[in-house]
Design a protein around this motif. Structure first.
Motif, PDB file in Angstrom:
ATOM      1  N   PRO A   8       0.798  -1.224   0.000  1.00  0.00           N
ATOM      2  CA  PRO A   8       0.000   0.000   0.000  1.00  0.00           C
ATOM      3  C   PRO A   8       0.836   1.282   0.000  1.00  0.00           C
ATOM      4  O   PRO A   8       0.364   2.319  -0.442  1.00  0.00           O
ATOM      5  N   CYS A   9       2.083   1.197   0.428  1.00  0.00           N
ATOM      6  CA  CYS A   9       2.912   2.402   0.532  1.00  0.00           C
ATOM      7  C   CYS A   9       3.386   2.921  -0.823  1.00  0.00           C
ATOM      8  O   CYS A   9       3.448   4.127  -1.038  1.00  0.00           O
ATOM      9  N   CYS A  10       3.717   2.019  -1.755  1.00  0.00           N
ATOM     10  CA  CYS A  10       4.291   2.471  -3.027  1.00  0.00           C
ATOM     11  C   CYS A  10       3.710   1.778  -4.251  1.00  0.00           C
ATOM     12  O   CYS A  10       4.064   2.113  -5.377  1.00  0.00           O
ATOM     13  N   GLY A  11       2.844   0.796  -4.062  1.00  0.00           N
ATOM     14  CA  GLY A  11       2.217   0.122  -5.182  1.00  0.00           C
ATOM     15  C   GLY A  11       3.059  -0.957  -5.833  1.00  0.00           C
ATOM     16  O   GLY A  11       2.689  -1.481  -6.875  1.00  0.00           O
ATOM     17  N   SER A  12       4.194  -1.316  -5.238  1.00  0.00           N
ATOM     18  CA  SER A  12       5.031  -2.377  -5.788  1.00  0.00           C
ATOM     19  C   SER A  12       4.383  -3.731  -5.540  1.00  0.00           C
ATOM     20  O   SER A  12       3.730  -3.936  -4.528  1.00  0.00           O
ATOM     21  N   SER A  13       4.586  -4.668  -6.463  1.00  0.00           N
ATOM     22  CA  SER A  13       4.019  -6.006  -6.345  1.00  0.00           C
ATOM     23  C   SER A  13       5.099  -7.032  -6.068  1.00  0.00           C
ATOM     24  O   SER A  13       6.182  -6.982  -6.649  1.00  0.00           O
ATOM     25  N   TYR A  14       4.775  -7.944  -5.176  1.00  0.00           N
ATOM     26  CA  TYR A  14       5.666  -9.032  -4.798  1.00  0.00           C
ATOM     27  C   TYR A  14       4.844 -10.298  -4.634  1.00  0.00           C
ATOM     28  O   TYR A  14       3.625 -10.253  -4.515  1.00  0.00           O
ATOM     29  N   CYS A  15       5.528 -11.409  -4.555  1.00  0.00           N
ATOM     30  CA  CYS A  15       4.916 -12.662  -4.155  1.00  0.00           C
ATOM     31  C   CYS A  15       4.411 -12.455  -2.722  1.00  0.00           C
ATOM     32  O   CYS A  15       5.147 -11.937  -1.864  1.00  0.00           O
ATOM     33  N   ASP A  16       3.157 -12.804  -2.445  1.00  0.00           N
ATOM     34  CA  ASP A  16       2.540 -12.539  -1.143  1.00  0.00           C
ATOM     35  C   ASP A  16       3.341 -13.133   0.012  1.00  0.00           C
ATOM     36  O   ASP A  16       3.659 -12.438   0.985  1.00  0.00           O
ATOM     37  N   GLU A  17       3.670 -14.407  -0.080  1.00  0.00           N
ATOM     38  CA  GLU A  17       4.408 -15.071   1.005  1.00  0.00           C
ATOM     39  C   GLU A  17       5.763 -14.417   1.238  1.00  0.00           C
ATOM     40  O   GLU A  17       6.172 -14.177   2.375  1.00  0.00           O
ATOM     41  N   CYS A  18       6.457 -14.084   0.153  1.00  0.00           N
ATOM     42  CA  CYS A  18       7.801 -13.507   0.261  1.00  0.00           C
ATOM     43  C   CYS A  18       7.782 -12.112   0.880  1.00  0.00           C
ATOM     44  O   CYS A  18       8.626 -11.790   1.710  1.00  0.00           O
ATOM     45  N   ILE A  19       6.822 -11.268   0.471  1.00  0.00           N
ATOM     46  CA  ILE A  19       6.798  -9.908   1.004  1.00  0.00           C
ATOM     47  C   ILE A  19       6.362  -9.904   2.464  1.00  0.00           C
ATOM     48  O   ILE A  19       6.858  -9.122   3.273  1.00  0.00           O
ATOM     49  N   ARG A  20       5.440 -10.789   2.819  1.00  0.00           N
ATOM     50  CA  ARG A  20       5.050 -10.892   4.231  1.00  0.00           C
ATOM     51  C   ARG A  20       6.247 -11.288   5.083  1.00  0.00           C
ATOM     52  O   ARG A  20       6.496 -10.716   6.138  1.00  0.00           O
ATOM     53  N   THR A  21       6.991 -12.274   4.615  1.00  0.00           N
ATOM     54  CA  THR A  21       8.183 -12.719   5.343  1.00  0.00           C
ATOM     55  C   THR A  21       9.202 -11.595   5.446  1.00  0.00           C
ATOM     56  O   THR A  21       9.775 -11.363   6.515  1.00  0.00           O
ATOM     57  N   ALA A  22       9.427 -10.884   4.349  1.00  0.00           N
ATOM     58  CA  ALA A  22      10.401  -9.787   4.349  1.00  0.00           C
ATOM     59  C   ALA A  22       9.996  -8.688   5.323  1.00  0.00           C
ATOM     60  O   ALA A  22      10.838  -8.152   6.057  1.00  0.00           O
ATOM     61  N   LEU A  23       8.717  -8.337   5.352  1.00  0.00           N
ATOM     62  CA  LEU A  23       8.246  -7.297   6.276  1.00  0.00           C
ATOM     63  C   LEU A  23       8.394  -7.746   7.729  1.00  0.00           C
ATOM     64  O   LEU A  23       8.809  -6.972   8.590  1.00  0.00           O
ATOM     65  N   LEU A  24       8.061  -8.991   8.002  1.00  0.00           N
ATOM     66  CA  LEU A  24       8.127  -9.499   9.373  1.00  0.00           C
ATOM     67  C   LEU A  24       9.563  -9.662   9.867  1.00  0.00           C
ATOM     68  O   LEU A  24       9.815  -9.623  11.070  1.00  0.00           O
ATOM     69  N   GLU A  25      10.503  -9.819   8.948  1.00  0.00           N
ATOM     70  CA  GLU A  25      11.908  -9.972   9.329  1.00  0.00           C
ATOM     71  C   GLU A  25      12.554  -8.649   9.724  1.00  0.00           C
ATOM     72  O   GLU A  25      13.615  -8.648  10.336  1.00  0.00           O
ATOM     73  N   THR A  26      11.945  -7.533   9.368  1.00  0.00           N
ATOM     74  CA  THR A  26      12.499  -6.232   9.762  1.00  0.00           C
ATOM     75  C   THR A  26      11.803  -5.768  11.034  1.00  0.00           C
ATOM     76  O   THR A  26      10.624  -6.036  11.237  1.00  0.00           O
ATOM     77  N   GLU A  27      12.539  -5.085  11.885  1.00  0.00           N
ATOM     78  CA  GLU A  27      11.977  -4.626  13.158  1.00  0.00           C
ATOM     79  C   GLU A  27      10.883  -3.586  12.966  1.00  0.00           C
ATOM     80  O   GLU A  27       9.947  -3.506  13.749  1.00  0.00           O
ATOM     81  N   GLU A  28      10.998  -2.788  11.925  1.00  0.00           N
ATOM     82  CA  GLU A  28      10.050  -1.684  11.724  1.00  0.00           C
ATOM     83  C   GLU A  28       9.120  -1.914  10.541  1.00  0.00           C
ATOM     84  O   GLU A  28       8.506  -0.978  10.058  1.00  0.00           O
ATOM     85  N   TYR A  29       8.978  -3.167  10.062  1.00  0.00           N
ATOM     86  CA  TYR A  29       8.140  -3.478   8.896  1.00  0.00           C
ATOM     87  C   TYR A  29       8.488  -2.547   7.729  1.00  0.00           C
ATOM     88  O   TYR A  29       7.667  -1.782   7.245  1.00  0.00           O
ATOM     89  N   THR A  30       9.732  -2.626   7.264  1.00  0.00           N
ATOM     90  CA  THR A  30      10.247  -1.736   6.233  1.00  0.00           C
ATOM     91  C   THR A  30      10.003  -2.282   4.831  1.00  0.00           C
ATOM     92  O   THR A  30      10.324  -3.432   4.535  1.00  0.00           O
ATOM     93  N   CYS A  31       9.452  -1.439   3.968  1.00  0.00           N
ATOM     94  CA  CYS A  31       9.201  -1.795   2.577  1.00  0.00           C
ATOM     95  C   CYS A  31      10.538  -1.923   1.845  1.00  0.00           C
ATOM     96  O   CYS A  31      11.359  -1.002   1.890  1.00  0.00           O
ATOM     97  N   PRO A  32      10.789  -3.044   1.139  1.00  0.00           N
ATOM     98  CA  PRO A  32      12.053  -3.188   0.412  1.00  0.00           C
ATOM     99  C   PRO A  32      12.146  -2.303  -0.827  1.00  0.00           C
ATOM    100  O   PRO A  32      13.234  -2.068  -1.337  1.00  0.00           O
TER     101      PRO A  32
END
Length: 99
Positions: A8-32
């Motif tokens: 929702p922050c920038c409109g970029s598309s990712y694989c759902d499972e991968c982006i959820r994992t990436a967000l959860l791995e950062t302390e501040e839920y940072t968009c890659p």
């Protein structure tokens, strides 16, 4: 790619499972993509059009089948730039979900 999702922050598309994992791995839920913080994994939106395009590609039907046939008939010409297709989906380095 499995189940494309839009950030929702920038409109970029990712694989759902991968982006959820990436967000959860950062302390501040940072968009890659845009590096905005506090992007909640529950705020991801399904990218239905990209999901359908991937399914059509996998099944060899619809628009992608016609487009693939047209591309095969055209001579290869370097474009010198990025296509819109490359900007629509981003792959995380650890994503194992292939087309």
């Amino acid at each position: 790619m499995t189940d494309a999702a839009v950030l929702p922050c920038c409109g970029s598309s990712y694989c759902d499972e991968c982006i959820r994992t990436a967000l959860l791995e950062t302390e501040e839920y940072t968009c890659p993509a845009c590096h905005r913080t506090d992007v909640p994994p529950d705020g991801l939106v399904a990218n239905k059009s990209l999901r359908q395009a991937v399914n059509n590609f996998k099944n060899g039907v619809g628009y992608t089948k016609r487009l693939r046939k047209e591309i095969q008939q055209q001579p290869s010409v370097p474009t010198g730039g990025k296509s819109s297709e490359n900007r629509q989906y981003h792959a995380l380095p650890r994503c194992q979900n292939k087309l």
